[in-house]
Design an enzyme around this catalytic site. Structure first.
Site, PDB file in Angstrom:
ATOM      1  N   ILE A 198      -0.451  -0.522  -8.254  1.00 35.01           N
ATOM      2  CA  ILE A 198      -0.248  -1.970  -8.099  1.00 35.01           C
ATOM      3  C   ILE A 198      -1.316  -2.557  -7.171  1.00 35.01           C
ATOM      4  O   ILE A 198      -1.988  -3.536  -7.509  1.00 35.01           O
ATOM      5  CB  ILE A 198       1.171  -2.263  -7.569  1.00 35.01           C
TER       6      ILE A 198
ATOM      7  N   ASP B 213      -3.368   6.944   7.800  1.00 37.74           N
ATOM      8  CA  ASP B 213      -1.912   6.933   7.639  1.00 37.74           C
ATOM      9  C   ASP B 213      -1.399   5.696   8.368  1.00 37.74           C
ATOM     10  O   ASP B 213      -1.637   5.549   9.575  1.00 37.74           O
ATOM     11  CB  ASP B 213      -1.322   8.216   8.254  1.00 37.74           C
TER      12      ASP B 213
ATOM     13  N   LYS C 172      -0.705  -5.743  13.254  1.00 48.23           N
ATOM     14  CA  LYS C 172      -1.329  -5.677  14.581  1.00 48.23           C
ATOM     15  C   LYS C 172      -2.841  -5.413  14.477  1.00 48.23           C
ATOM     16  O   LYS C 172      -3.634  -5.980  15.216  1.00 48.23           O
ATOM     17  CB  LYS C 172      -0.689  -4.557  15.419  1.00 48.23           C
TER      18      LYS C 172
ATOM     19  N   SER D 250       6.813  -5.751  -1.367  1.00 47.94           N
ATOM     20  CA  SER D 250       8.174  -5.296  -1.051  1.00 47.94           C
ATOM     21  C   SER D 250       8.854  -4.809  -2.328  1.00 47.94           C
ATOM     22  O   SER D 250       8.210  -4.209  -3.192  1.00 47.94           O
ATOM     23  CB  SER D 250       8.926  -6.454  -0.370  1.00 47.94           C
TER      24      SER D 250
ATOM     25  N   LYS E 197      12.617  -2.117   3.040  1.00 49.69           N
ATOM     26  CA  LYS E 197      12.034  -3.331   2.445  1.00 49.69           C
ATOM     27  C   LYS E 197      12.701  -4.590   2.999  1.00 49.69           C
ATOM     28  O   LYS E 197      12.047  -5.635   3.114  1.00 49.69           O
ATOM     29  CB  LYS E 197      12.132  -3.287   0.918  1.00 49.69           C
TER      30      LYS E 197
ATOM     31  N   ILE F  59       7.381  -1.950 -12.872  1.00 50.59           N
ATOM     32  CA  ILE F  59       6.046  -2.234 -13.409  1.00 50.59           C
ATOM     33  C   ILE F  59       5.557  -0.989 -14.147  1.00 50.59           C
ATOM     34  O   ILE F  59       5.541   0.110 -13.575  1.00 50.59           O
ATOM     35  CB  ILE F  59       5.065  -2.613 -12.272  1.00 50.59           C
TER      36      ILE F  59
END
Ligand code: COA
Length: 313
Positions: free
Chosen positions: A32, A80, A140, A173, A191, A220
């Site tokens: 995606i 990561d 951040k 999400s 989520k 999807i």
């Protein structure tokens, strides 16, 4: 594998709308997110995608760059999202090599199927860490750069933005937590947290010109999620439960992303854009490939999907 344009974006967008813009994307080697980035690159942006897997991320960056002659796409592996310092380093390298960060896609996610009764604290923590803390770490690491971009790209809504748009973040999400989904408590909880974070960013940073929204994809087709979490033989039945009568395409998620990042999305902030063909309205217990409640009551572990729990050596 280079894709035909219509596989990752529709024909309605104008070439060049993201010229001189840079997108930073976590989980960017995934099916995606790579389509989202590919569409933005096609429309003028340069990009930096980050992921855990080094060869996969580097290969995908080269592949996405084929969307536009002259495109620059950095692929930074061994990042990561649970490690804030690796994200900060990647964001800084992106800014140094590409000149800034105008758009962020927080796409990295963890997912597998298991009931709470078979979910260890570490399993729950892994997904919470990847999804919630990973999104927080992404915010951040990129916020200072998004703020710089937002200040340069304020929009009035009355005239076309002279230098385009910037200072925008989208969180990828899911819809699992709207109706409740068995075997996915960890992801639903995570989520829901991601959705809440998107709103917090919207209201805290909106006054500085940042927009922060959520895209919630439904099922999807031809994605890692569908491959990992569904059985092949049940997919036609699941598709029938989608009001649109089919699974979505990655192009349909990419189009939503372009809409939110372009001049079309200026006044959309703190929103969830569900792109699921209406699926969540018919979601819930009836559509599970793991018959409710029989499967839960059986005490069985999930088998028959490629994302099932691997035995420890
Ligand atoms: N069912 C139940 N528990 C599972 C599981 C499954 N299918 N897969 C992993 N776990 C547990 C592990 O057993 C471990 O818990 P333990 O230490 O108590 O045994 C814990 O989750 C962490 O697993 P580990 O493989 O060490 O974590 P990781 O950080 O390498 O991987 C995951 C993270 C578990 C989310 C893994 O599924 C992943 O890497 N996913 C990335 C791809 C992905 O999910 N993309 C989203 C597509 S929709």
């Amino acid at each position: 594998m280079p894709l035909e344009k219509y596989q990752y974006m529709s024909d309605v967008w104008k070439d060049g709308i993201f010229d001189n813009k840079v997108v930073f994307c976590t989980g960017g080697a995934g099916s995606i997110c790579s389509a989202q980035v590919r569409a933005l690159v096609h429309l003028g942006a340069n990009a930096c995608i980050v992921g855990r897997n080094v060869p996969k991320t580097e290969r995908m960056a080269l592949d996405i760059a084929t969307a536009r002659p002259g495109a620059k796409v950095l692929g930074i592996g061994a990042v990561d999202v649970r490690k804030p310092e690796s994200l900060v380093a990647a964001a800084e390298r992106c800014v140094k090599e590409l000149g800034g960060i105008d758009f962020v896609i927080a796409g990295a996610a963890g997912n597998f199927l298991a009931p709470i009764s078979q979910l260890s604290a570490n399993a729950m923590k892994s997904v919470i860490d990847i999804d919630i803390l990973g999104s927080y770490n992404t915010v951040k690491a990129t916020l200072p750069h998004l703020l710089t971009s937002a200040a340069l790209h304020r929009t009035s809504g009355k005239t076309a933005p002279a230098n385009g748009t910037g200072g925008r973040i989208v969180f990828v999400s899911a819809t699992l937590h709207y109706a409740g989904t068995p075997l996915q408590s960890h992801v639903a909880v995570a989520k829901a947290g991601v959705d809440a974070m998107a709103v917090s960013v919207a209201i805290e940073q909106g006054p500085r010109g940042v927009t922060s929204n959520v895209i919630a994809p439904g099922p999807i087709a031809e994605t890692e999620g569908v491959a990992r979490l569904t059985k092949k033989e049940g997919r036609d039945k699941s598709a029938k439960a989608v009001p649109a009568g089919r699974f979505g395409t990655v192009k349909e998620i990419a189009d939503a992303t372009v809409y939110l990042f372009a001049d079309s999305g200026n006044f959309v902030n703190g929103e969830v854009l569900v792109v699921d063909g209406g699926a969540w309205h018919t979601a819930g217990l009836g559509n599970s490939q793991f018959e409710y409640p029989d499967f839960l009551l059986s005490g069985s572990a999930v088998t028959g999907v490629s994302g099932e729990k691997k035995a420890k050596l």
